[in-house]
Design a protein around this motif. Structure first.
Motif, short mmCIF file in Angstrom:
data_model
loop_
_atom_site.label_atom_id
_atom_site.label_comp_id
_atom_site.label_asym_id
_atom_site.label_seq_id
_atom_site.Cartn_x
_atom_site.Cartn_y
_atom_site.Cartn_z
N SER A 3 -6.33 -10.95 -3.54
CA SER A 3 -6.73 -9.69 -2.94
C SER A 3 -5.99 -8.56 -3.64
O SER A 3 -5.05 -8.78 -4.40
N LEU A 4 -6.44 -7.35 -3.39
CA LEU A 4 -5.77 -6.18 -3.93
C LEU A 4 -4.61 -5.83 -3.02
O LEU A 4 -4.66 -6.07 -1.82
N ALA A 5 -3.57 -5.26 -3.59
CA ALA A 5 -2.39 -4.93 -2.78
C ALA A 5 -1.92 -3.52 -3.10
O ALA A 5 -1.90 -3.10 -4.25
N TRP A 6 -1.56 -2.83 -2.05
CA TRP A 6 -0.96 -1.50 -2.21
C TRP A 6 0.47 -1.66 -2.68
O TRP A 6 1.17 -2.56 -2.22
N ASN A 7 0.88 -0.82 -3.61
CA ASN A 7 2.29 -0.74 -3.95
C ASN A 7 2.60 0.71 -4.29
O ASN A 7 1.71 1.53 -4.48
N GLU A 8 3.87 1.01 -4.33
CA GLU A 8 4.29 2.40 -4.50
C GLU A 8 3.84 3.02 -5.82
O GLU A 8 3.78 4.24 -5.94
N SER A 9 3.52 2.22 -6.81
CA SER A 9 3.04 2.78 -8.07
C SER A 9 1.68 3.47 -7.89
O SER A 9 1.27 4.26 -8.73
N LEU A 10 1.00 3.18 -6.79
CA LEU A 10 -0.28 3.81 -6.49
C LEU A 10 -0.12 5.08 -5.65
O LEU A 10 -1.09 5.81 -5.43
N SER A 11 1.08 5.35 -5.19
CA SER A 11 1.32 6.49 -4.30
C SER A 11 1.27 7.81 -5.05
O SER A 11 1.89 7.97 -6.10
N LEU A 12 0.53 8.75 -4.48
CA LEU A 12 0.51 10.11 -5.01
C LEU A 12 1.58 10.97 -4.36
O LEU A 12 1.85 12.07 -4.81
N GLY A 13 2.15 10.46 -3.27
CA GLY A 13 3.12 11.25 -2.53
C GLY A 13 2.45 12.27 -1.63
O GLY A 13 3.07 13.21 -1.15
N ILE A 14 1.15 12.10 -1.41
CA ILE A 14 0.36 12.97 -0.53
C ILE A 14 -0.13 12.06 0.59
O ILE A 14 -1.02 11.23 0.38
N GLU A 15 0.48 12.19 1.75
CA GLU A 15 0.30 11.21 2.83
C GLU A 15 -1.16 10.92 3.16
O GLU A 15 -1.56 9.76 3.24
N GLU A 16 -1.96 11.95 3.37
CA GLU A 16 -3.36 11.72 3.76
C GLU A 16 -4.11 10.94 2.68
O GLU A 16 -4.82 9.98 2.97
N ILE A 17 -3.94 11.32 1.43
CA ILE A 17 -4.64 10.64 0.34
C ILE A 17 -4.11 9.22 0.17
O ILE A 17 -4.89 8.28 0.01
N ASP A 18 -2.80 9.05 0.24
CA ASP A 18 -2.23 7.69 0.14
C ASP A 18 -2.75 6.80 1.26
O ASP A 18 -3.10 5.64 1.03
N ASN A 19 -2.82 7.33 2.47
CA ASN A 19 -3.34 6.54 3.60
C ASN A 19 -4.80 6.16 3.38
O ASN A 19 -5.22 5.04 3.69
N GLU A 20 -5.57 7.08 2.83
CA GLU A 20 -6.98 6.78 2.56
C GLU A 20 -7.10 5.74 1.44
O GLU A 20 -7.97 4.88 1.50
N HIS A 21 -6.23 5.83 0.44
CA HIS A 21 -6.24 4.81 -0.62
C HIS A 21 -5.90 3.44 -0.05
O HIS A 21 -6.52 2.44 -0.42
N ARG A 22 -4.94 3.40 0.88
CA ARG A 22 -4.60 2.12 1.53
C ARG A 22 -5.82 1.56 2.27
O ARG A 22 -6.11 0.37 2.22
N LYS A 23 -6.52 2.44 2.98
CA LYS A 23 -7.70 2.01 3.73
C LYS A 23 -8.79 1.51 2.77
O LYS A 23 -9.45 0.50 3.05
N LEU A 24 -8.97 2.18 1.64
CA LEU A 24 -9.95 1.72 0.65
C LEU A 24 -9.58 0.33 0.13
O LEU A 24 -10.46 -0.51 -0.07
#
Length: 137
Positions: A3-24
């Protein structure tokens, strides 16, 4: 099949966008899991949810880019449009396959989602960080 996994290298540091990326990523993982079952109804439902959430996310991301006056916003909007079209085309083609290869779906989703975040969305982070200490105009 991984499966795909979230990690901090994907973080933009913009909470709303990061949360949406996690949901995607979560929705993508549900889709990848559903492909393993080869249940067409579940696969269609998962693709539909992923596409719908993508439209919502891209809209939020584009509004954010407007507010920060992101200089490459038109290029990014064009990429969003191309991504939406590619997932729709892929979704249509996968519906017509008699057997679906989970690895193929995973590779498509990885390219479509993760590569976009790493190679395009990171430019938003770079722009924000570069301009963080500049006085407002």
């Amino acid at each position: 099949m991984h499966s795909l996994a979230w990690n901090e290298s994907l973080s933009l540091g913009i909470e709303e966008i990061d949360n949406e990326h996690r949901k995607l990523i979560d929705l993508s993982n549900i889709l990848i899991s559903s492909v393993k079952t080869n249940d067409r109804d579940i696969i269609k439902k998962c693709f539909h949810e992923l596409r719908e959430y993508t439209v919502t996310h891209f809209s939020h991301e584009e509004k954010y880019m407007d507010t920060i006056r992101f200089p490459d916003i038109e290029k990014h909007r064009t990429e969003h449009l191309e991504l939406k079209l590619s997932v729709k085309h892929y979704q249509d083609s996968i519906y017509h396959q008699t057997e679906i290869d989970p690895a193929e779906v995973c590779n498509f989703i990885k390219h479509w989602l993760i590569d976009h975040v790493i190679y395009s969305d990171m430019n938003i982070k770079i722009f924000v960080n570069k301009n963080a200490n500049k006085p407002p105009e």
